[in-house]
Design a protein around this motif. Structure first.
Motif, PDB file in Angstrom:
ATOM      1  N   ASP A  16       0.805  -1.314   0.047  1.00  0.00           N
ATOM      2  CA  ASP A  16       0.013   0.057  -0.057  1.00  0.00           C
ATOM      3  C   ASP A  16       0.839   1.380  -0.103  1.00  0.00           C
ATOM      4  O   ASP A  16       0.385   2.383   0.192  1.00  0.00           O
ATOM      5  N   GLY A  18       2.246   2.427  -2.524  1.00  0.00           N
ATOM      6  CA  GLY A  18       1.755   3.131  -3.748  1.00  0.00           C
ATOM      7  C   GLY A  18       2.462   2.764  -5.049  1.00  0.00           C
ATOM      8  O   GLY A  18       2.740   3.447  -6.236  1.00  0.00           O
ATOM      9  N   LYS A  19       2.801   1.324  -5.024  1.00  0.00           N
ATOM     10  CA  LYS A  19       3.630   0.951  -6.281  1.00  0.00           C
ATOM     11  C   LYS A  19       3.117   0.927  -7.557  1.00  0.00           C
ATOM     12  O   LYS A  19       3.354   1.557  -8.726  1.00  0.00           O
ATOM     13  N   SER A  20       1.796   0.343  -7.521  1.00  0.00           N
ATOM     14  CA  SER A  20       0.806   0.180  -8.820  1.00  0.00           C
ATOM     15  C   SER A  20       0.397   1.300  -9.153  1.00  0.00           C
ATOM     16  O   SER A  20       0.363   1.844 -10.424  1.00  0.00           O
ATOM     17  N   THR A  21       0.380   2.525  -8.248  1.00  0.00           N
ATOM     18  CA  THR A  21      -0.120   3.825  -8.482  1.00  0.00           C
ATOM     19  C   THR A  21       0.823   4.323  -9.438  1.00  0.00           C
ATOM     20  O   THR A  21       0.709   5.258 -10.368  1.00  0.00           O
ATOM     21  N   GLN A  41      -4.678   1.284 -10.985  1.00  0.00           N
ATOM     22  CA  GLN A  41      -3.893   0.210 -10.921  1.00  0.00           C
ATOM     23  C   GLN A  41      -4.398  -0.844 -11.961  1.00  0.00           C
ATOM     24  O   GLN A  41      -4.754  -1.871 -11.892  1.00  0.00           O
ATOM     25  N   ILE A  54      -4.931  -5.340  -4.000  1.00  0.00           N
ATOM     26  CA  ILE A  54      -3.525  -5.603  -3.702  1.00  0.00           C
ATOM     27  C   ILE A  54      -2.835  -6.266  -5.102  1.00  0.00           C
ATOM     28  O   ILE A  54      -3.637  -6.760  -5.752  1.00  0.00           O
ATOM     29  N   THR A  55      -1.616  -6.204  -5.093  1.00  0.00           N
ATOM     30  CA  THR A  55      -1.086  -6.791  -6.497  1.00  0.00           C
ATOM     31  C   THR A  55      -0.482  -8.339  -5.799  1.00  0.00           C
ATOM     32  O   THR A  55      -0.035  -8.479  -4.755  1.00  0.00           O
ATOM     33  N   ASN A 132       6.937   8.667  -1.621  1.00  0.00           N
ATOM     34  CA  ASN A 132       5.681   8.725  -2.331  1.00  0.00           C
ATOM     35  C   ASN A 132       4.657   9.450  -1.289  1.00  0.00           C
ATOM     36  O   ASN A 132       4.787   9.251  -0.229  1.00  0.00           O
ATOM     37  N   LYS A 133       3.546   9.910  -1.963  1.00  0.00           N
ATOM     38  CA  LYS A 133       2.666  10.668  -1.267  1.00  0.00           C
ATOM     39  C   LYS A 133       2.884  11.848  -0.340  1.00  0.00           C
ATOM     40  O   LYS A 133       2.418  12.134   0.610  1.00  0.00           O
ATOM     41  N   ASP A 135       1.756  14.454  -1.248  1.00  0.00           N
ATOM     42  CA  ASP A 135       0.737  15.453  -1.232  1.00  0.00           C
ATOM     43  C   ASP A 135      -0.143  15.119   0.209  1.00  0.00           C
ATOM     44  O   ASP A 135      -1.075  15.941   0.443  1.00  0.00           O
ATOM     45  N   SER A 163       4.375  12.308  -5.832  1.00  0.00           N
ATOM     46  CA  SER A 163       2.888  12.037  -5.558  1.00  0.00           C
ATOM     47  C   SER A 163       2.543  11.180  -6.649  1.00  0.00           C
ATOM     48  O   SER A 163       2.073  11.719  -7.645  1.00  0.00           O
ATOM     49  N   ALA A 164       2.378   9.812  -6.541  1.00  0.00           N
ATOM     50  CA  ALA A 164       1.992   9.066  -7.572  1.00  0.00           C
ATOM     51  C   ALA A 164       0.280   9.428  -7.878  1.00  0.00           C
ATOM     52  O   ALA A 164       0.095   9.535  -9.282  1.00  0.00           O
ATOM     53  N   LYS A 165      -0.282   9.737  -6.849  1.00  0.00           N
ATOM     54  CA  LYS A 165      -1.675   9.950  -7.061  1.00  0.00           C
ATOM     55  C   LYS A 165      -2.110  11.198  -7.712  1.00  0.00           C
ATOM     56  O   LYS A 165      -2.720  11.371  -8.771  1.00  0.00           O
TER      57      LYS A 165
HETATM   58  P1  GTP Z   1       0.184  -3.436  -3.181  1.00  0.00           P
HETATM   59  O1  GTP Z   1       0.220  -3.768  -4.633  1.00  0.00           O
HETATM   60  O2  GTP Z   1      -0.915  -4.104  -2.449  1.00  0.00           O
HETATM   61  O3  GTP Z   1       1.422  -3.939  -2.423  1.00  0.00           O
HETATM   62  O4  GTP Z   1      -0.072  -1.824  -2.902  1.00  0.00           O
HETATM   63  P2  GTP Z   1       0.760  -0.798  -3.922  1.00  0.00           P
HETATM   64  O5  GTP Z   1       2.084  -0.528  -3.184  1.00  0.00           O
HETATM   65  O6  GTP Z   1       0.806  -1.237  -5.233  1.00  0.00           O
HETATM   66  O7  GTP Z   1      -0.436   0.363  -3.466  1.00  0.00           O
HETATM   67  P3  GTP Z   1      -1.360   1.042  -4.483  1.00  0.00           P
HETATM   68  O8  GTP Z   1      -0.660   1.629  -5.771  1.00  0.00           O
HETATM   69  O9  GTP Z   1      -2.462   0.060  -4.787  1.00  0.00           O
HETATM   70  O10 GTP Z   1      -1.927   2.376  -3.558  1.00  0.00           O
HETATM   71  C1  GTP Z   1      -2.402   1.999  -2.189  1.00  0.00           C
HETATM   72  C2  GTP Z   1      -3.086   3.371  -1.814  1.00  0.00           C
HETATM   73  O11 GTP Z   1      -2.514   4.358  -1.834  1.00  0.00           O
HETATM   74  C3  GTP Z   1      -4.402   3.523  -3.035  1.00  0.00           C
HETATM   75  O12 GTP Z   1      -5.491   4.009  -2.260  1.00  0.00           O
HETATM   76  C4  GTP Z   1      -3.626   4.582  -3.633  1.00  0.00           C
HETATM   77  O13 GTP Z   1      -4.604   5.499  -4.171  1.00  0.00           O
HETATM   78  C5  GTP Z   1      -2.895   5.440  -2.729  1.00  0.00           C
HETATM   79  N1  GTP Z   1      -1.943   6.285  -3.129  1.00  0.00           N
HETATM   80  C6  GTP Z   1      -1.145   5.827  -3.883  1.00  0.00           C
HETATM   81  N2  GTP Z   1      -0.106   6.953  -4.333  1.00  0.00           N
HETATM   82  C7  GTP Z   1      -0.567   7.945  -3.384  1.00  0.00           C
HETATM   83  C8  GTP Z   1      -0.055   9.296  -3.249  1.00  0.00           C
HETATM   84  O14 GTP Z   1       0.868   9.648  -4.173  1.00  0.00           O
HETATM   85  N3  GTP Z   1      -0.793  10.077  -2.501  1.00  0.00           N
HETATM   86  C9  GTP Z   1      -1.896   9.763  -1.990  1.00  0.00           C
HETATM   87  N4  GTP Z   1      -2.454  10.575  -1.005  1.00  0.00           N
HETATM   88  N5  GTP Z   1      -2.432   8.644  -2.156  1.00  0.00           N
HETATM   89  C10 GTP Z   1      -1.571   7.578  -2.852  1.00  0.00           C
END
Ligand code: GTP
Length: 597
Positions: A16, A18-21, A41, A54-55, A132-133, A135, A163-165
């Motif tokens: 969580d 933010g890799k996939s984002t 994702q 999740i991935t 990351n994040k 923001d 900020s990936a989001k």
């Molecule tokens: P897994 O694949 O399960 O290991 O998770 P992951 O690391 O790929 O994380 P994912 O990209 O699914 O993001 C997890 C959560 O964080 C999601 O709800 C995203 O929207 C949120 N998120 C990702 N990047 C950011 C960011 O830059 N800012 C904010 N505020 N939220 C983010």
């Protein structure tokens, strides 16, 4: 494409963070997808992944990016974060020269951040820390950089802030990849060696093999040989994921992509194998992968016995897509023909079971999971068992050994006392504490795997209100006073409910288990006693009272269609039950063992 313009990297992180984002943003900013096709994702395309967010599977994608007048090809692998899928991560790392280590700007370094970063360091990769994040309304960027330096030992002075989001800092990230990650080595004219790093089965095209070319060049129509599988095929199609499948004429050193040979026979293609040319073969295969060790086992039985062969085919297909799982046929008196399946952890088990039911449409009864044990017999023979039913009577056992794991917790210092108490209750052996900052610490214990995998993660989350994380690895086996806990339902031994427990906790576990089973097994028209026993000694007992249930009794008068509907409903309710003697036991009861800690 010349290797100097290629970069291969993985994206690694704690779950969580933010890799996939971030992967989505790389696709978007490089123009591989547009705003219209963008969906969050995008690479997590398995049903289970989208449902759970999740991935589970690593994905390899090629994107193009113009930089200083050159077009670069960036191949990246989005990897899972959960500890159960660590094997996917280590395989991905072997196909790369660099890694983006994504760390949440508020949560900071967590257990899998450390585990994945160490794996990347071990694989000799160039690591770029990415905070990351940024923001988020509250962040701890400076502290997080310190944690990266102190805990992992990486220089975080040039960590990227993104900020990936919100799409902030993505271009800088891509430029850092081009500048800092080394280009792959390997000569286009050398003898072909390509590593098989994944595969999947497509109903129409047969096996799709994912490769990363290390040396030489592979072209469409080439006759290729799988060095380990020793089979020869023609390359019918060659391509890359951009992120959707796109065909190419050739793949050179450093490039990752897929090949299709039209093979429909499962079992010929092995992850970790080396592809070479039949006409000009390489002399040595690539090192390949270390086989993962499955630590959690359970039985999977089709509810409908005629589904057995179908289940075997589906398991073969699953194995092709997930080399970290294993299965072997087994029979059970009560459940009939099925398979003993091995997994890397509980989440892995749940995911496979869910994928089988969804993708394969086979209804399953899954028996209580257990870890593997070692038995040193009086004869001196050491055997590994993955099924409690295989435990011989205690007279023939000299030593019963259980797997021990090294668990690393990262948690707020305020919760340390409670977690330490929990660990000692669970026979944990304290190893070390390291303070990471003002109010966070890393705590290391060694404890029996069986005390960790079922519910430790949930317990940790509730004690630390979500702020604690953990990671573990099995370090060996240790002798312990273990016994087999049998369950009898209406006098009949139900092997599929047997578990192995520590003698000290046998009574507590036995009582909790029969109580849970009483809740899960429906009432019958007769009394159903449920007993827990060690050998012939009963240690706990509950009784399900008899019930005369007539579902149609409510329908006075002659509304036959309504009566039919009710009977149909009752039939469906029975679908996921199995008959043991006179008693029907529902699927959920087999998993009671997990909750009866
Ligand atoms: P897994 O694949 O399960 O290991 O998770 P992951 O690391 O790929 O994380 P994912 O990209 O699914 O993001 C997890 C959560 O964080 C999601 O709800 C995203 O929207 C949120 N998120 C990702 N990047 C950011 C960011 O830059 N800012 C904010 N505020 N939220 C983010």
């Amino acid at each position: 494409m010349k290797p100097e313009f290629i970069r291969n990297f993985s994206i690694i992180a704690h779950i969580d963070h933010g890799k996939s984002t971030l992967a989505d943003q790389l696709l978007l900013k490089s123009g591989a997808i547009d705003e219209r096709t963008y969906q969050a994702q995008i690479l997590d395309d398995l049903d289970v992944e989208r449902e759970r967010g999740i991935t589970v599977k690593a994905r390899a994608v090629a994107i193009k990016y113009p930089y200083k007048g050159q077009i670069y090809q960036l191949n990246f692998i989005d990897t899972p974060g959960h500890v159960d899928f660590h094997y996917e991560v280590s395989r991905s790392l072997a196909a790369c020269e660099g890694a983006l280590l994504v760390v949440d700007a508020f949560q900071g370094v967590q257990a899998q951040t450390v585990a994945n970063a160490y794996a990347a360091i071990e694989a000799g990769l160039e690591i770029i820390p990415v905070i990351n994040k940024i923001d988020l309304p509250v962040t701890r960027i400076e502290e997080v950089c310190e944690e990266i330096e102190n805990v992992i030992g990486l220089d975080a002075s040039n960590a990227l802030r993104v900020s990936a989001k919100a799409g902030i800092g993505i271009e800088d990230c891509i430029e850092a990849i081009i500048q800092r990650i080394p280009a792959p080595k390997g000569l286009p004219d050398a003898q072909l060696r390509a590593l098989v790093f994944d595969s999947k089965y497509d109903d129409y095209r047969g096996v799709v093999t994912y490769i990363r070319v290390v040396d030489g060049t592979i072209r469409k129509k080439d006759r290729i040989r799988f060095m380990r599988g020793a089979t020869v095929h023609e390359v019918i199609e060659l391509g890359q994921f951009c992120p959707f499948m796109e065909t190419v004429e050739e793949l050179g050193p450093g490039q990752a992509g897929y090949l299709i040979t039209g093979v429909k026979v499962l079992g010929n293609i092995h992850v970790g194998d080396t592809v070479t040319l039949q006409g000009n073969p390489a002399s040595e295969p690539l090192p390949g992968y270390k086989q993962p060790k499955q630590m959690v086992f359970c039985g999977m039985y089709p509810i409908d016995a005629t589904d057995f062969e179908k289940l075997r085919f589906e398991l073969d297909k699953m194995l092709l897509n997930d080399a970290s799982f294993s299965f072997a046929p087994e029979t059970s008196d009560a459940l009939g023909f099925g398979f003993r399946c091995g997994f890397l952890g509980m989440l892995h088990m749940e995911i496979i079971q869910q994928r089988l039911e969804k993708e394969a449409d086979v209804d399953l009864i899954q028996t209580a999971p257990n870890v593997t044990y070692q038995l040193l017999k009086r004869t001196g023979e050491l055997v590994t068992i993955d099924n409690p039913a295989e435990v011989p009577d205690s007279g023939s056992i000299d030593e019963f050994r259980e797997p021990i794991a090294r668990v690393t917790f990262i948690l707020p210092t305020a919760s340390m006392g409670t977690i330490m108490q929990l660990c000692s209750d669970r026979r944990g052996e304290y190893k070390s504490t390291e303070f990471l900052g003002r109010d966070r610490a890393q705590l290391v214990y060694e404890m029996p795997l069986a005390e960790i995998i079922y519910d430790m993660h949930d317990k940790l989350k509730s004690i630390t209100r979500g702020y604690g994380t953990m990671d573990y690895e099995v370090v060996g086996f240790k002798a312990a006073d273990l016994v087999k806990l049998d369950i009898l339902v209406k006098g009949n031994l139900v092997e599929a409910l047997a578990t192995i427990v520590h003698r000290q906790s046998a009574e507590r576990r036995g009582r909790a288990l029969v109580k849970k089973l009483k809740e899960e097994i429906p009432r019958h028209q007769f009394e159903v006693p449920i007993q827990a026993a060690i050998g012939s000694r009963v240690i706990a007992r509950e009784t399900i009272q008899a019930l005369r249930k007539n579902v149609t009794a409510k329908c006075y008068g002659g509304d036959i269609s309504r009566k039919r509907k009710l009977l149909q409903k009752q039939k469906e309710g029975k679908k996921r039950m199995k008959q043991f003697g006179e008693v029907e036991i529902p699927q959920k009861a087999f998993l009671s063992v997990l909750e009866a800690g």
